[in-house]
Design a protein around this motif. Sequence first.
Motif, mmCIF file in Angstrom:
data_model
loop_
_atom_site.group_PDB
_atom_site.id
_atom_site.type_symbol
_atom_site.label_atom_id
_atom_site.label_comp_id
_atom_site.label_asym_id
_atom_site.label_seq_id
_atom_site.Cartn_x
_atom_site.Cartn_y
_atom_site.Cartn_z
ATOM 1 N N GLY A 128 43.309 105.022 20.454
ATOM 2 C CA GLY A 128 43.821 105.905 19.416
ATOM 3 C C GLY A 128 44.831 105.230 18.512
ATOM 4 O O GLY A 128 45.609 105.881 17.843
ATOM 5 N N GLU A 129 44.835 103.898 18.462
ATOM 6 C CA GLU A 129 45.820 103.183 17.645
ATOM 7 C C GLU A 129 45.623 103.492 16.172
ATOM 8 O O GLU A 129 44.500 103.498 15.665
ATOM 9 N N ALA A 130 46.722 103.774 15.488
ATOM 10 C CA ALA A 130 46.640 104.103 14.062
ATOM 11 C C ALA A 130 46.360 102.853 13.260
ATOM 12 O O ALA A 130 46.915 101.800 13.504
ATOM 13 N N ARG A 131 45.494 102.975 12.274
ATOM 14 C CA ARG A 131 45.186 101.843 11.413
ATOM 15 C C ARG A 131 44.458 102.354 10.182
ATOM 16 O O ARG A 131 43.972 103.480 10.161
ATOM 17 N N PRO A 186 50.506 104.190 10.476
ATOM 18 C CA PRO A 186 50.148 105.547 10.067
ATOM 19 C C PRO A 186 49.501 106.287 11.225
ATOM 20 O O PRO A 186 48.874 105.684 12.100
ATOM 21 N N ARG A 187 49.653 107.597 11.232
ATOM 22 C CA ARG A 187 49.016 108.396 12.264
ATOM 23 C C ARG A 187 47.502 108.406 12.049
ATOM 24 O O ARG A 187 47.039 108.430 10.900
ATOM 25 N N PRO A 188 46.731 108.406 13.141
ATOM 26 C CA PRO A 188 45.264 108.438 12.989
ATOM 27 C C PRO A 188 44.822 109.714 12.286
ATOM 28 O O PRO A 188 45.452 110.769 12.429
ATOM 29 N N ASN A 189 43.749 109.614 11.525
ATOM 30 C CA ASN A 189 43.206 110.768 10.818
ATOM 31 C C ASN A 189 41.831 111.114 11.371
ATOM 32 O O ASN A 189 40.993 110.229 11.563
ATOM 33 N N GLY A 221 35.084 112.332 4.076
ATOM 34 C CA GLY A 221 36.159 112.274 5.060
ATOM 35 C C GLY A 221 36.866 110.939 5.059
ATOM 36 O O GLY A 221 38.088 110.871 5.218
ATOM 37 N N GLU A 222 36.110 109.860 4.874
ATOM 38 C CA GLU A 222 36.715 108.519 4.799
ATOM 39 C C GLU A 222 37.646 108.413 3.596
ATOM 40 O O GLU A 222 38.744 107.870 3.684
ATOM 41 N N ILE A 223 37.215 108.944 2.466
ATOM 42 C CA ILE A 223 38.044 108.915 1.261
ATOM 43 C C ILE A 223 39.332 109.705 1.489
ATOM 44 O O ILE A 223 40.433 109.236 1.165
ATOM 45 N N LEU A 224 39.209 110.912 2.060
ATOM 46 C CA LEU A 224 40.390 111.729 2.338
ATOM 47 C C LEU A 224 41.315 111.046 3.333
ATOM 48 O O LEU A 224 42.546 111.133 3.221
ATOM 49 N N ALA A 225 40.744 110.350 4.311
ATOM 50 C CA ALA A 225 41.561 109.651 5.301
ATOM 51 C C ALA A 225 42.379 108.539 4.643
ATOM 52 O O ALA A 225 43.554 108.339 4.963
ATOM 53 N N HIS A 226 41.767 107.790 3.723
ATOM 54 C CA HIS A 226 42.518 106.758 3.003
ATOM 55 C C HIS A 226 43.652 107.375 2.191
ATOM 56 O O HIS A 226 44.770 106.847 2.157
ATOM 57 N N GLN A 227 43.365 108.505 1.532
ATOM 58 C CA GLN A 227 44.397 109.157 0.735
ATOM 59 C C GLN A 227 45.531 109.671 1.620
ATOM 60 O O GLN A 227 46.709 109.594 1.237
ATOM 61 N N ALA A 228 45.198 110.195 2.798
ATOM 62 C CA ALA A 228 46.219 110.677 3.716
ATOM 63 C C ALA A 228 47.085 109.527 4.225
ATOM 64 O O ALA A 228 48.305 109.660 4.353
ATOM 65 N N THR A 229 46.461 108.392 4.517
ATOM 66 C CA THR A 229 47.217 107.215 4.954
ATOM 67 C C THR A 229 48.164 106.754 3.857
ATOM 68 O O THR A 229 49.316 106.390 4.127
ATOM 69 N N ALA A 230 47.693 106.765 2.610
ATOM 70 C CA ALA A 230 48.549 106.371 1.490
ATOM 71 C C ALA A 230 49.749 107.304 1.371
ATOM 72 O O ALA A 230 50.874 106.868 1.091
ATOM 73 N N MET A 231 49.540 108.614 1.595
ATOM 74 C CA MET A 231 50.640 109.573 1.526
ATOM 75 C C MET A 231 51.671 109.299 2.617
ATOM 76 O O MET A 231 52.882 109.363 2.375
ATOM 77 N N GLN A 232 51.201 108.998 3.825
ATOM 78 C CA GLN A 232 52.132 108.688 4.915
ATOM 79 C C GLN A 232 52.966 107.456 4.579
ATOM 80 O O GLN A 232 54.183 107.429 4.799
ATOM 81 N N ALA A 233 52.301 106.425 4.062
ATOM 82 C CA ALA A 233 53.013 105.196 3.736
ATOM 83 C C ALA A 233 54.018 105.416 2.607
ATOM 84 O O ALA A 233 55.134 104.876 2.632
ATOM 85 N N THR A 234 53.636 106.217 1.616
ATOM 86 C CA THR A 234 54.546 106.519 0.513
ATOM 87 C C THR A 234 55.786 107.254 1.015
ATOM 88 O O THR A 234 56.918 106.958 0.609
#
Length: 246
Positions: A62-65, A120-123, A130-143
């Motif tokens: 479950g490692e975040a990446r 980042p937390r796993p999505n 879903g892949e596109i949304l996951a990338h956007q969610a990761t970007a939000m966490q990093a921001t």
Amino acid sequence: MSSTPSFQRELLGARRAFSIAQLELRSLRLALAPKLFNPNQPRVPAGSPNGGQWVGEGGNDGEARVETVNWPARRSGGIRTIRGRTYETSPTQETLLAATEAHATALVREVQRRDPNWKPRPNLYEGVEGEILAHQATAMQATARLRELRAQEPVCRPLGETSPLSRGGSSDGIYTVPTSEFREMLITVTPGSQIISSPVGYRGQWYLQPDGSIFGIRWSERYGVTLDVIRSNNPLVPNGYKVHQK
């Protein structure tokens, strides 16, 4: 020593931005959950520290990446393998996958440059959207984390300073590079670039850089995701140059 009122306001603002990001991520997970539940998904064996937890298809802990997908370099149509499953994709989806992955990767790298242990937390997601949304969610966490660190987001590099365009002229105006180099190029040009309107019929999206240069990311039936130099402020990189993948 007590904090200054200005610092306290900035801290509260960072916490508020982080809370908003968390709420948006939770909403995303709730929206996707009904589509993503798989009762046959494997779990960590009992007796382990994380016993009973779901195991992601892309890993066993479950490692975040930032998840990456297989990029088709030379295919007659858009096809992606995501988390072990194959999907047909549209040109718009191909360009969004490439751009959102590059943007998320750039932001995560910037955070980890200051906070090496942050992840980042796993999505939870499934399929292309879903892949596109996951990338956007990761970007939000990093921001949000960058704001907590009171750090600036990464700034894109001008087209003339981006490999392979930094190597100088090309006799036919076309560069063909390995997929790994192409991905790194997108990671350096997308942060801070603004999405702008592209002409009708263009199979992708145009982006405006702070220096006024414009590039496009589009889908090519022969070469896959491609970068076009629409307008360049560097004389060594004329308008019309293209970068394909091998």
